[in-house]
Write an enzyme that holds these catalytic residues in place. Structure first.
Site, PDB file in Angstrom:
ATOM      1  N   ALA A  74       0.842  -1.197   0.000  1.00  0.00           N
ATOM      2  CA  ALA A  74       0.000   0.000   0.000  1.00  0.00           C
ATOM      3  C   ALA A  74       0.872   1.239   0.000  1.00  0.00           C
ATOM      4  CB  ALA A  74      -0.917   0.001   1.219  1.00  0.00           C
ATOM      5  N   ASP A  75       0.314   2.320  -0.489  1.00  0.00           N
ATOM      6  CA  ASP A  75       0.984   3.610  -0.424  1.00  0.00           C
ATOM      7  C   ASP A  75      -0.077   4.686  -0.218  1.00  0.00           C
ATOM      8  OD1 ASP A  75       3.766   4.935  -0.927  1.00  0.00           O
ATOM      9  OD2 ASP A  75       2.270   6.215  -1.907  1.00  0.00           O
ATOM     10  N   THR A  76       0.206   5.616   0.688  1.00  0.00           N
ATOM     11  CA  THR A  76      -0.767   6.648   1.051  1.00  0.00           C
ATOM     12  C   THR A  76      -0.168   8.028   0.853  1.00  0.00           C
ATOM     13  OG1 THR A  76      -1.770   5.199   2.716  1.00  0.00           O
ATOM     14  CG2 THR A  76      -2.216   7.551   2.926  1.00  0.00           C
ATOM     15  N   GLY A 111      -3.279   3.676  -2.366  1.00  0.00           N
ATOM     16  CA  GLY A 111      -3.267   2.621  -3.368  1.00  0.00           C
ATOM     17  C   GLY A 111      -2.968   1.316  -2.664  1.00  0.00           C
TER      18      GLY A 111
END
Length: 198
Positions: A74-76, A111
């Site tokens: 994940a990436d925020t 994501g």
């Protein structure tokens, strides 16, 4: 390349303690293996495209280390309009970010990508509205040190919860992993979950 005892294991491609804690709270068993990739946004790259690109790249990078496993990444990021607000480099930048977010609504994008035995991905958006903050509140919060390793210079799961007056969408997305949607992704891929037999 790493061999797991159980080749159908779940691997979290993130060093984030917040993501690890969220998954652990649900009873999920997993191995942690962070991906070391270049996280620089491309020129003009929209927030949703940026987080999805990084999540997919992280998942694919770590999947190469664990053949046969499911790899979750994940990436925020925080976005104020078209501008991406990453982690502040120092207290002055953290203070500037918080001042700009004060009394306004911004978006948090995460994501989420699954790779390995299956490959799928998604982007989740949450709207976050800040209270109108006084200079004293901002200075106090920056002095705690919490903003310095957080995108947008705040952590809703910590001391920074007092900054927020409203949320539209997934609360856990703001922390770094939209749990409901992530579990749906894992379910669709057939990943064994604590409440369902493999």
């Amino acid at each position: 390349m790493t061999t797991l005892e159980d080749p159908t294991s779940l691997v979290l491609a993130s060093g984030s303690p917040r993501r690890r804690d969220l998954l652990t709270q649900l009873g999920l068993r997993f191995t942690v293996s962070a991906a070391d990739i270049d996280e620089t946004p491309l020129p003009g790259e929209p927030a949703d495209v940026y987080v999805l690109r990084l999540a997919r790249e992280k998942a694919r990078t770590v999947a190469g280390r664990f053949p046969g496993a499911w790899v979750l990444a994940a990436d925020t990021t925080v976005a104020m309009g078209a501008e991406l607000l990453g982690k502040p480099v120092d207290p002055a930048e953290a203070r500037d970010m918080l001042t700009r977010l004060s009394g306004r609504t911004h978006a948090v994008y995460t994501g989420v990508a699954l790779a390995g035995r299956a490959e799928s991905s998604m982007v989740i958006r949450t709207g976050v509205t800040f209270r109108t903050l006084s200079a004293g509140e901002i200075d106090w919060y920056v002095a705690t040190g919490e903003p310095l390793d957080k995108a947008g210079a705040y952590g809703m799961q910590g001391k920074g919860s007092f900054l927020v007056s409203g949320i539209e969408g997934s609360p856990t997305n703001v922390i770094g992993l939209p749990l409901g949607e992530t579990l749906e992704l894992l379910t669709q891929a057939g990943v064994p979950l604590p409440w369902r037999a493999p």
